[in-house]
Design a protein around this motif. Structure first.
Motif, PDB file in Angstrom:
ATOM      1  N   LEU A  80       6.051   7.708   1.332  1.00 34.84           N
ATOM      2  CA  LEU A  80       6.285   9.032   1.897  1.00 34.84           C
ATOM      3  C   LEU A  80       7.793   9.246   1.931  1.00 34.84           C
ATOM      4  O   LEU A  80       8.492   8.573   2.686  1.00 34.84           O
ATOM      5  CB  LEU A  80       5.715   9.045   3.317  1.00 34.84           C
ATOM      6  N   VAL A  82      10.833  11.322   2.982  1.00 29.10           N
ATOM      7  CA  VAL A  82      11.131  12.316   4.005  1.00 29.10           C
ATOM      8  C   VAL A  82      12.610  12.680   3.923  1.00 29.10           C
ATOM      9  O   VAL A  82      13.465  11.793   3.930  1.00 29.10           O
ATOM     10  CB  VAL A  82      10.777  11.781   5.414  1.00 29.10           C
ATOM     11  N   ILE A 128       8.765  16.668   2.741  1.00 27.61           N
ATOM     12  CA  ILE A 128       7.969  15.440   2.670  1.00 27.61           C
ATOM     13  C   ILE A 128       7.314  15.383   1.296  1.00 27.61           C
ATOM     14  O   ILE A 128       6.595  16.298   0.907  1.00 27.61           O
ATOM     15  CB  ILE A 128       6.895  15.392   3.777  1.00 27.61           C
ATOM     16  N   THR A 134       4.981  17.932  -2.849  1.00 31.39           N
ATOM     17  CA  THR A 134       6.111  18.096  -1.941  1.00 31.39           C
ATOM     18  C   THR A 134       5.785  19.199  -0.956  1.00 31.39           C
ATOM     19  O   THR A 134       5.383  20.298  -1.351  1.00 31.39           O
ATOM     20  CB  THR A 134       7.404  18.452  -2.709  1.00 31.39           C
TER      21      THR A 134
END
Length: 154
Positions: A80, A82, A128, A134
């Protein structure tokens, strides 16, 4: 006649606008936990949420997505990525597909002092990335500082 048509069009537009609520940020704290949720109030429509047990020094990022969006991700942990402001970090998120396979939940735990949380206080968006997807969430009214305060060790 033209005035009547314009009036009816405007009246219809205002009626539609009143029913189409948009997602917004809401900070809520109980006696044991705090939540910063981006969603439509009083509905199950949640884009992303951050939550924590009060004053424990940890924050959880929680994301629910349609299972078909994440169907190619077989592992119980997923990458993930971020980003907020100038901070970008890749976490290993725990993936859990709900019974029936309709929804998938990804959760990441991080310290309340994590740089990406600090960057969220001043950034205009949270991005994210999961696999090829996305998601971008506006941060313009998110009380990230309030959440960090509630989550930080006291």
């Amino acid at each position: 006649m033209l005035r009547s048509i314009v009036y009816l069009v405007l009246l219809g537009w205002f009626a539609v606008s009143a029913h189409a609520q948009e997602r917004e940020w809401l900070l809520d704290a109980g006696s044991e936990e705090a939540y910063l949720i981006f969603g439509v109030p009083d509905t199950d429509d949640v884009g992303v949420s951050l939550w924590c047990p009060l004053k424990k020094g940890m924050v959880n990022l929680y994301l629910q997505r349609p299972a078909e969006e994440l169907s190619k991700l077989k592992a119980r942990e997923v990458a993930l990525k971020v980003s907020a402001g100038s901070e970008t970090v890749t976490f290993r998120g725990k993936l859990d597909v709900a019974a029936g396979g309709a929804a998938a939940v990804i959760e990441v735990e991080m310290p309340a002092t994590h740089p990406v949380l600090a960057a969220m206080r001043d950034a205009d968006r949270l991005s994210i990335e999961i696999g090829r997807h996305t998601l971008v969430f506006p941060l313009y009214s998110a009380d990230v500082a309030g959440l960090i305060d509630l989550c930080s060790k006291g």
